[in-house]
Design a protein around this motif. Structure first.
Motif, PDB file in Angstrom:
ATOM      1  N   THR A  54     -28.114  15.944  35.789  1.00  0.00           N
ATOM      2  CA  THR A  54     -28.368  17.344  35.465  1.00  0.00           C
ATOM      3  C   THR A  54     -27.076  18.092  35.151  1.00  0.00           C
ATOM      4  O   THR A  54     -27.119  19.206  34.625  1.00  0.00           O
ATOM      5  N   VAL A  55     -25.937  17.472  35.479  1.00  0.00           N
ATOM      6  CA  VAL A  55     -24.638  18.093  35.220  1.00  0.00           C
ATOM      7  C   VAL A  55     -24.072  17.614  33.885  1.00  0.00           C
ATOM      8  O   VAL A  55     -23.560  18.394  33.087  1.00  0.00           O
ATOM      9  N   PHE A  56     -24.180  16.302  33.646  1.00  0.00           N
ATOM     10  CA  PHE A  56     -23.749  15.711  32.375  1.00  0.00           C
ATOM     11  C   PHE A  56     -24.633  14.510  32.100  1.00  0.00           C
ATOM     12  O   PHE A  56     -24.998  13.770  33.012  1.00  0.00           O
ATOM     13  N   ARG A  57     -24.974  14.293  30.860  1.00  0.00           N
ATOM     14  CA  ARG A  57     -26.004  13.326  30.477  1.00  0.00           C
ATOM     15  C   ARG A  57     -25.739  11.890  30.929  1.00  0.00           C
ATOM     16  O   ARG A  57     -26.683  11.122  31.133  1.00  0.00           O
ATOM     17  N   LEU A  58     -24.468  11.492  31.116  1.00  0.00           N
ATOM     18  CA  LEU A  58     -24.187  10.138  31.586  1.00  0.00           C
ATOM     19  C   LEU A  58     -24.355  10.000  33.097  1.00  0.00           C
ATOM     20  O   LEU A  58     -24.549   8.898  33.608  1.00  0.00           O
ATOM     21  N   GLY A  59     -24.235  11.106  33.798  1.00  0.00           N
ATOM     22  CA  GLY A  59     -24.428  11.073  35.246  1.00  0.00           C
ATOM     23  C   GLY A  59     -23.370  10.301  35.998  1.00  0.00           C
ATOM     24  O   GLY A  59     -23.636   9.756  37.071  1.00  0.00           O
ATOM     25  N   LYS A  60     -22.157  10.238  35.447  1.00  0.00           N
ATOM     26  CA  LYS A  60     -21.080   9.476  36.069  1.00  0.00           C
ATOM     27  C   LYS A  60     -20.033  10.399  36.675  1.00  0.00           C
ATOM     28  O   LYS A  60     -19.602  11.370  36.059  1.00  0.00           O
ATOM     29  N   SER A  61     -19.623  10.089  37.888  1.00  0.00           N
ATOM     30  CA  SER A  61     -18.585  10.870  38.570  1.00  0.00           C
ATOM     31  C   SER A  61     -17.211  10.302  38.219  1.00  0.00           C
ATOM     32  O   SER A  61     -17.081   9.081  38.052  1.00  0.00           O
ATOM     33  N   PRO A  62     -16.191  11.173  38.076  1.00  0.00           N
ATOM     34  CA  PRO A  62     -16.215  12.613  38.343  1.00  0.00           C
ATOM     35  C   PRO A  62     -16.656  13.428  37.137  1.00  0.00           C
ATOM     36  O   PRO A  62     -16.468  13.035  35.987  1.00  0.00           O
ATOM     37  N   ILE A  63     -17.227  14.592  37.444  1.00  0.00           N
ATOM     38  CA  ILE A  63     -17.540  15.602  36.440  1.00  0.00           C
ATOM     39  C   ILE A  63     -16.963  16.914  36.955  1.00  0.00           C
ATOM     40  O   ILE A  63     -17.075  17.220  38.143  1.00  0.00           O
ATOM     41  N   MET A  64     -16.331  17.673  36.063  1.00  0.00           N
ATOM     42  CA  MET A  64     -15.838  18.994  36.448  1.00  0.00           C
ATOM     43  C   MET A  64     -16.433  20.015  35.496  1.00  0.00           C
ATOM     44  O   MET A  64     -16.364  19.839  34.275  1.00  0.00           O
ATOM     45  N   THR A  65     -17.049  21.056  36.060  1.00  0.00           N
ATOM     46  CA  THR A  65     -17.608  22.129  35.246  1.00  0.00           C
ATOM     47  C   THR A  65     -16.772  23.389  35.435  1.00  0.00           C
ATOM     48  O   THR A  65     -16.130  23.571  36.468  1.00  0.00           O
ATOM     49  N   LEU A  66     -16.789  24.246  34.429  1.00  0.00           N
ATOM     50  CA  LEU A  66     -15.969  25.461  34.431  1.00  0.00           C
ATOM     51  C   LEU A  66     -16.843  26.699  34.329  1.00  0.00           C
ATOM     52  O   LEU A  66     -17.784  26.750  33.526  1.00  0.00           O
ATOM     53  N   GLU A  67     -16.510  27.681  35.137  1.00  0.00           N
ATOM     54  CA  GLU A  67     -17.160  28.988  35.083  1.00  0.00           C
ATOM     55  C   GLU A  67     -16.084  30.031  34.803  1.00  0.00           C
ATOM     56  O   GLU A  67     -15.063  30.072  35.499  1.00  0.00           O
ATOM     57  N   THR A  68     -16.265  30.854  33.803  1.00  0.00           N
ATOM     58  CA  THR A  68     -15.254  31.851  33.458  1.00  0.00           C
ATOM     59  C   THR A  68     -15.256  32.985  34.469  1.00  0.00           C
ATOM     60  O   THR A  68     -16.295  33.331  35.043  1.00  0.00           O
ATOM     61  N   THR A  69     -14.093  33.573  34.676  1.00  0.00           N
ATOM     62  CA  THR A  69     -13.971  34.659  35.665  1.00  0.00           C
ATOM     63  C   THR A  69     -14.503  35.984  35.140  1.00  0.00           C
ATOM     64  O   THR A  69     -14.782  36.897  35.929  1.00  0.00           O
ATOM     65  N   ASP A  70     -14.659  36.108  33.802  1.00  0.00           N
ATOM     66  CA  ASP A  70     -15.139  37.370  33.233  1.00  0.00           C
ATOM     67  C   ASP A  70     -16.597  37.290  32.776  1.00  0.00           C
ATOM     68  O   ASP A  70     -17.109  38.223  32.148  1.00  0.00           O
ATOM     69  N   GLY A  71     -17.259  36.165  33.076  1.00  0.00           N
ATOM     70  CA  GLY A  71     -18.664  36.031  32.717  1.00  0.00           C
ATOM     71  C   GLY A  71     -18.917  35.617  31.286  1.00  0.00           C
ATOM     72  O   GLY A  71     -20.080  35.505  30.860  1.00  0.00           O
ATOM     73  N   SER A  72     -17.857  35.354  30.497  1.00  0.00           N
ATOM     74  CA  SER A  72     -18.025  34.917  29.114  1.00  0.00           C
ATOM     75  C   SER A  72     -18.459  33.455  29.081  1.00  0.00           C
ATOM     76  O   SER A  72     -18.374  32.742  30.086  1.00  0.00           O
ATOM     77  N   PRO A  73     -18.929  32.947  27.930  1.00  0.00           N
ATOM     78  CA  PRO A  73     -19.336  31.543  27.830  1.00  0.00           C
ATOM     79  C   PRO A  73     -18.174  30.614  28.172  1.00  0.00           C
ATOM     80  O   PRO A  73     -17.021  30.920  27.869  1.00  0.00           O
ATOM     81  N   ILE A  90      -9.470  14.719  33.374  1.00  0.00           N
ATOM     82  CA  ILE A  90      -9.603  15.849  34.298  1.00  0.00           C
ATOM     83  C   ILE A  90      -8.270  16.153  34.969  1.00  0.00           C
ATOM     84  O   ILE A  90      -7.872  17.319  35.098  1.00  0.00           O
ATOM     85  N   LEU A  91      -7.557  15.111  35.389  1.00  0.00           N
ATOM     86  CA  LEU A  91      -6.241  15.303  36.000  1.00  0.00           C
ATOM     87  C   LEU A  91      -5.276  15.986  35.031  1.00  0.00           C
ATOM     88  O   LEU A  91      -4.521  16.894  35.418  1.00  0.00           O
ATOM     89  N   GLU A  92      -5.278  15.558  33.787  1.00  0.00           N
ATOM     90  CA  GLU A  92      -4.398  16.161  32.784  1.00  0.00           C
ATOM     91  C   GLU A  92      -4.740  17.641  32.589  1.00  0.00           C
ATOM     92  O   GLU A  92      -3.850  18.484  32.468  1.00  0.00           O
ATOM     93  N   PHE A  93      -6.038  17.953  32.584  1.00  0.00           N
ATOM     94  CA  PHE A  93      -6.463  19.343  32.406  1.00  0.00           C
ATOM     95  C   PHE A  93      -6.023  20.204  33.584  1.00  0.00           C
ATOM     96  O   PHE A  93      -5.511  21.318  33.395  1.00  0.00           O
ATOM     97  N   ILE A  94      -6.230  19.717  34.795  1.00  0.00           N
ATOM     98  CA  ILE A  94      -5.819  20.481  35.985  1.00  0.00           C
ATOM     99  C   ILE A  94      -4.320  20.749  35.948  1.00  0.00           C
ATOM    100  O   ILE A  94      -3.860  21.868  36.207  1.00  0.00           O
ATOM    101  N   ASN A  95      -3.554  19.723  35.613  1.00  0.00           N
ATOM    102  CA  ASN A  95      -2.099  19.858  35.575  1.00  0.00           C
ATOM    103  C   ASN A  95      -1.653  20.873  34.534  1.00  0.00           C
ATOM    104  O   ASN A  95      -0.757  21.685  34.788  1.00  0.00           O
ATOM    105  N   GLU A  96      -2.278  20.851  33.372  1.00  0.00           N
ATOM    106  CA  GLU A  96      -1.873  21.738  32.284  1.00  0.00           C
ATOM    107  C   GLU A  96      -2.441  23.146  32.436  1.00  0.00           C
ATOM    108  O   GLU A  96      -1.737  24.141  32.226  1.00  0.00           O
ATOM    109  N   GLU A  97      -3.709  23.251  32.803  1.00  0.00           N
ATOM    110  CA  GLU A  97      -4.394  24.541  32.812  1.00  0.00           C
ATOM    111  C   GLU A  97      -4.103  25.376  34.050  1.00  0.00           C
ATOM    112  O   GLU A  97      -3.930  26.589  33.968  1.00  0.00           O
TER     113      GLU A  97
END
Length: 265
Positions: A54-73, A90-97
């Motif tokens: 229900t989170v991602f079609r492959l259903g494989k962990s890990p999955i990371m979802t993002l929610e915006t702080t201003d309510g935008s898409p 995911i690790l690269e994204f966390i490190n950069e973002e």
């Protein structure tokens, strides 16, 4: 650290590669108490946990979802808006973002080293671990009398792949020193997070005898003693990479699938 524009939620299956992502999130929280993230744990089920679908079609962990702080898409980072998969990515994204590239070395030499060991961890080490595990796990989880037959048939390949792993551990041991105690070099890098999964598998399953590799043993113990790593274990659960939480479970053939192999994320 820059102000957060998104709040990540890590969807973590027990005894899975999501653990290294949770470890990085906990490391970031330790140095920046204002950093916010959510964690949702999923237990392993037979044949697999369908809730992840229900989170991602492959259903494989890990999955990371993002929610915006201003309510935008949510932003499109990979394939679907607000959804990231694959532990290395995911690790690269966390490190950069979120971490302002805290785990990217500053010197050109260590930067190249860090990049190499990211690939080495997720390619060479993980691949050879997987080859060994596949031939072992059939005999480990198959119902009797197939279990002894699978063990016997898989033994030559298991021994072959275990042997192939030894030069890999020697390379890892040779790469570490007092000047460069991390795979990222003088300081911990993204490669150390990536390396943790492969080494956890190798140590727990007995592929790596750390008594033979002193510097690699020191690295492994240094990681395990870090408070954010302990926190990741407390929040995500201790990893069982021998039975993947299914010790004592009796599987039916229809649960194992036509090939006789249980699905392991």
């Amino acid at each position: 650290m820059a102000p957060q524009t998104t709040i990540p939620t890590l969807h973590s299956l027990s005894h899975s590669q999501a653990h290294r992502c949770l470890w990085m999130l906990e490391e970031l929280s330790a140095v920046d108490p204002t950093f916010k993230f959510n964690l949702k744990n999923y237990p392993r089920k037979v044949p697999y946990n369908k809730d992840l679908l229900t989170v991602f079609r492959l259903g494989k962990s890990p999955i990371m979802t993002l929610e915006t702080t201003d309510g935008s898409p949510p932003p499109l980072i990979q394939f679907e808006p607000g959804v990231l998969t694959e532990a290395k990515s995911i690790l690269e994204f966390i490190n950069e973002e979120y971490a302002s590239e805290r785990w990217t070395p500053t010197s050109p030499e260590d930067k190249r080293r860090n990049r190499f060991f990211c690939e080495f961890a997720t390619g060479t080490l993980a691949q050879k671990n997987d080859f060994t595990l596949i031939f072992e796990i059939l005999g480990q989880i198959a119902p009797w009398p197939l279990s002894w037959l699978y063990r016997l048939m898989g033994l030559p390949m298991t021994m072959r792949f275990k042997s192939d792993l030894q030069p890999v551990f020697q390379i890892l041991d040779d790469a570490l020193s007092e000047e460069k105690p991390w795979f990222g070099g003088a300081e911990m890098g993204v490669s150390d997070f990536n390396m943790n999964w492969g080494m956890e598998v190798a140590v727990q399953r007995g592929y790596c005898d750390l008594s033979k590799y002193a510097k690699l043993r020191d690295w492994y113990e240094r990681v395990e003693k870090r408070e954010p790593k302990k926190r990741a274990v407390e929040r995500g659960g201790k990893m069982d990479l021998v039975w993947f939480g299914h010790k004592g479970t009796k599987f039916k053939m229809e649960e194992l699938g036509a090939s006789g192999q249980k699905k392991v994320d």
